[in-house]
Design an enzyme around this catalytic site. Structure first.
Site, PDB file in Angstrom:
ATOM      1  NE  ARG A 176      -3.763  -3.038   0.109  1.00  0.00           N
ATOM      2  CZ  ARG A 176      -3.546  -3.143  -0.026  1.00  0.00           C
ATOM      3  NH1 ARG A 176      -2.641  -3.865  -0.700  1.00  0.00           N
ATOM      4  NH2 ARG A 176      -3.991  -4.877   0.001  1.00  0.00           N
ATOM      5  CB  SER A 223      -8.536  -2.502   5.567  1.00  0.00           C
ATOM      6  OG  SER A 223      -9.190  -4.220   4.985  1.00  0.00           O
ATOM      7  CD  GLU A 293      -5.581   0.138   2.496  1.00  0.00           C
ATOM      8  OE1 GLU A 293      -5.589  -0.813   3.059  1.00  0.00           O
ATOM      9  OE2 GLU A 293      -5.867  -0.119   1.916  1.00  0.00           O
TER      10      GLU A 293
HETATM   11  C1  LIG Z   1     -15.983  -2.442   0.200  1.00  0.00           C
HETATM   12  C2  LIG Z   1     -14.400  -2.050  -0.412  1.00  0.00           C
HETATM   13  C3  LIG Z   1     -13.250  -2.739   0.245  1.00  0.00           C
HETATM   14  C4  LIG Z   1     -12.512  -2.228  -0.855  1.00  0.00           C
HETATM   15  N1  LIG Z   1     -11.190  -3.416  -0.604  1.00  0.00           N
HETATM   16  C5  LIG Z   1      -9.773  -3.140  -0.884  1.00  0.00           C
HETATM   17  C6  LIG Z   1      -9.084  -4.419  -1.226  1.00  0.00           C
HETATM   18  O1  LIG Z   1      -9.202  -5.662  -1.005  1.00  0.00           O
HETATM   19  N2  LIG Z   1      -7.471  -3.931  -1.659  1.00  0.00           N
HETATM   20  C7  LIG Z   1      -7.197  -2.973  -1.512  1.00  0.00           C
HETATM   21  O2  LIG Z   1      -6.266  -2.396  -1.842  1.00  0.00           O
HETATM   22  N3  LIG Z   1      -7.911  -1.398  -1.326  1.00  0.00           N
HETATM   23  C8  LIG Z   1      -9.089  -1.988  -0.932  1.00  0.00           C
HETATM   24  N4  LIG Z   1     -10.293  -1.236  -0.466  1.00  0.00           N
HETATM   25  C9  LIG Z   1      -9.704   0.661  -1.214  1.00  0.00           C
HETATM   26  C10 LIG Z   1      -9.980   0.803  -2.625  1.00  0.00           C
HETATM   27  O3  LIG Z   1     -10.961   0.387  -3.843  1.00  0.00           O
HETATM   28  C11 LIG Z   1      -8.404   1.538  -3.177  1.00  0.00           C
HETATM   29  O4  LIG Z   1      -7.771   1.568  -2.435  1.00  0.00           O
HETATM   30  C12 LIG Z   1      -8.450   1.647  -4.014  1.00  0.00           C
HETATM   31  O5  LIG Z   1      -7.262   1.654  -5.354  1.00  0.00           O
HETATM   32  C13 LIG Z   1      -8.997   3.124  -4.706  1.00  0.00           C
HETATM   33  O6  LIG Z   1      -9.455   3.740  -6.110  1.00  0.00           O
HETATM   34  P1  LIG Z   1     -10.199   4.564  -6.030  1.00  0.00           P
HETATM   35  O7  LIG Z   1     -10.565   5.239  -7.794  1.00  0.00           O
HETATM   36  O8  LIG Z   1     -11.632   4.368  -5.108  1.00  0.00           O
HETATM   37  O9  LIG Z   1      -9.433   5.787  -5.272  1.00  0.00           O
HETATM   38  P2  LIG Z   1      -9.785   7.524  -4.849  1.00  0.00           P
HETATM   39  O10 LIG Z   1     -10.089   7.197  -3.576  1.00  0.00           O
HETATM   40  O11 LIG Z   1     -10.734   8.170  -5.209  1.00  0.00           O
HETATM   41  O12 LIG Z   1      -7.915   7.902  -4.381  1.00  0.00           O
HETATM   42  C14 LIG Z   1      -7.591   6.861  -3.451  1.00  0.00           C
HETATM   43  C15 LIG Z   1      -6.150   8.276  -3.903  1.00  0.00           C
HETATM   44  O13 LIG Z   1      -5.270   8.053  -5.254  1.00  0.00           O
HETATM   45  C16 LIG Z   1      -5.327   8.781  -5.338  1.00  0.00           C
HETATM   46  N5  LIG Z   1      -5.608   9.150  -7.401  1.00  0.00           N
HETATM   47  C17 LIG Z   1      -6.484   8.783  -7.313  1.00  0.00           C
HETATM   48  N6  LIG Z   1      -7.272   8.809  -9.258  1.00  0.00           N
HETATM   49  C18 LIG Z   1      -5.413   9.383  -9.144  1.00  0.00           C
HETATM   50  C19 LIG Z   1      -5.084   9.513 -10.065  1.00  0.00           C
HETATM   51  N7  LIG Z   1      -5.365   9.429 -11.779  1.00  0.00           N
HETATM   52  N8  LIG Z   1      -3.602   9.775 -10.720  1.00  0.00           N
HETATM   53  C20 LIG Z   1      -2.749  10.312  -9.283  1.00  0.00           C
HETATM   54  N9  LIG Z   1      -3.528   9.651  -7.762  1.00  0.00           N
HETATM   55  C21 LIG Z   1      -4.776   9.857  -7.986  1.00  0.00           C
HETATM   56  C22 LIG Z   1      -5.965  10.324  -4.806  1.00  0.00           C
HETATM   57  O14 LIG Z   1      -5.436  11.099  -5.124  1.00  0.00           O
HETATM   58  C23 LIG Z   1      -5.884   9.221  -3.468  1.00  0.00           C
HETATM   59  O15 LIG Z   1      -4.445   9.721  -2.745  1.00  0.00           O
HETATM   60  C24 LIG Z   1     -11.683  -1.595  -0.936  1.00  0.00           C
HETATM   61  C25 LIG Z   1     -12.699  -0.236  -0.031  1.00  0.00           C
HETATM   62  C26 LIG Z   1     -14.045  -0.680  -0.475  1.00  0.00           C
HETATM   63  C27 LIG Z   1     -14.983   0.207  -0.163  1.00  0.00           C
END
Ligand SMILES: Cc1cc2nc3c(=O)[nH]c(=O)nc-3n(C[C@H](O)[C@H](O)[C@H](O)COP(=O)(O)OP(=O)(O)OC[C@H]3O[C@@H](n4cnc5c(N)ncnc54)[C@H](O)[C@@H]3O)c2cc1C
Length: 301
Positions: A176, A223, A293
């Site tokens: 992460r 998480s 996280e």
């Molecule tokens: C039910 C549930 C289950 C989950 N399970 C997991 C799991 O098993 N494993 C896991 O790792 N995560 C998990 N997550 C967390 C999450 O889905 C991940 O961290 C995912 O990668 C976030 O993607 P996002 O597009 O929603 O990013 P966002 O939440 O929109 O952003 C997260 C970060 O990434 C940055 N970011 C977004 N897009 C860009 C870009 N294009 N360039 C640079 N920075 C950027 C943002 O500024 C922010 O700092 C879970 C979440 C939920 C709700």
């Protein structure tokens, strides 16, 4: 110059893709978060480049995917939020073993499409309810797979709208964590490399396992804390007797202790207070420091 001052000008130039004072609760999986001064959904790459070039220096910029790992405080974001949702959505096969995916592509779609192409390991992407951009920023992982293990290279964009091609080796990645070679570059796309196979059946089996152990479908960010080396945050939280603990409308899930749920009326402040409380109790009871996280951003109300 503040984003509030330039917002009107940007709204006129990029209407209707710029919205002023957009509530971020509409764009996060916790369904909390105050307004962004300026919220921009680019039509395409050219539109994004034009917007970045029109943005005065010094205006803070936050990139947003599906908001599934973000706690936006109730006062919102002073600055500009760029949303890749429904933009930057190209997903193409390149050659035998590579897939080109733009930042706004949902990770679940990668798992699905790679299943059809029989490329893997890609099943783990089905467990990440975010975009490729968010997965690259977080080095998201699930079921033993991890985003950056599959990355051959990325395309990034900087504040001036310049596009860069970078090799995976230019990034330091860990659990992460991702350290970029340059500050203020954001992900536009990734070239993913797969040297094995994946199947729809394997993806379905992993998702079923997840449904049995996690409160899927409820308002959460997955998480909340990273796992400390050799242990699990959920085990520590449960052992400290914190399952079901509530502050306002936020509650520690009874199904999976590392999830905090918004039961419908939580504020970001409720969630942040619960995060701090869990950290404090676990540190006292077990002598372990839990690190969030989830990314916590914005101003308090
Ligand atoms: C039910 C549930 C289950 C989950 N399970 C997991 C799991 O098993 N494993 C896991 O790792 N995560 C998990 N997550 C967390 C999450 O889905 C991940 O961290 C995912 O990668 C976030 O993607 P996002 O597009 O929603 O990013 P966002 O939440 O929109 O952003 C997260 C970060 O990434 C940055 N970011 C977004 N897009 C860009 C870009 N294009 N360039 C640079 N920075 C950027 C943002 O500024 C922010 O700092 C879970 C979440 C939920 C709700």
């Amino acid at each position: 110059m503040s984003a509030r001052v330039v917002g009107g000008q940007l709204a006129a130039q990029f209407a209707p893709r710029v919205r002023l004072n957009e509530p971020l609760a509409r764009h996060t999986s916790w369904h909390v978060g105050g307004p962004a001064d300026v919220f921009f959904s680019p039509r395409d790459r050219a539109d994004l480049i034009a917007f970045l070039r029109a943005l005065p220096e010094g205006v803070p910029l936050l990139w947003l995917g599906l908001g599934s790992n973000l706690l936006v405080r109730d006062g919102g974001i002073r600055g500009v939020v760029i949303s890749t949702r429904d933009a930057l959505c190209a997903l193409e096969r390149r050659g035998d073993r590579e897939v080109y995916a733009e930042a706004g592509v949902p990770c679940a779609l990668i798992a699905r499409q790679c299943g059809k192409w029989n490329l893997g390991p890609a099943e783990f992407f089905a467990g990440i309810p975010g975009t490729v951009g968010g997965a690259l920023a977080m080095n998201a992982g699930a079921f033993g797979g991890e985003t950056w293990r599959q990355v051959a290279g990325v395309e990034t964009i900087d504040r001036a709208g310049e596009i860069h091609a970078r090799r995976a080796g230019e990034y330091q990645t860990g659990y992460r964590s991702v350290t970029a070679p340059a500050a203020e570059e954001w992900f536009l796309a990734a070239l993913l490399h797969f040297d094995g196979a994946s199947t729809a059946d394997a993806t379905r089996a992993l998702l079923e396992k997840r449904r049995q152990t996690q409160p899927i479908g409820e308002w959460s960010c997955g998480s909340v804390f990273t796992n400390p080396p050799g242990d699990h945050a959920a085990r520590l939280i449960e052992a400290a007797g914190l399952k079901g603990l509530r502050i306002g409308g936020a509650v520690v899930s009874t199904k999976h202790a590392n999830f905090i749920l918004n039961e419908g009326r939580a504020t970001a402040r409720d969630i942040e207070s619960l995060i701090a409380h869990v950290q404090e109790v676990v540190a006292r009871a077990q002598g372990m420091t839990l690190h969030p996280e989830v990314r916590i951003v914005g101003e308090a109300a």
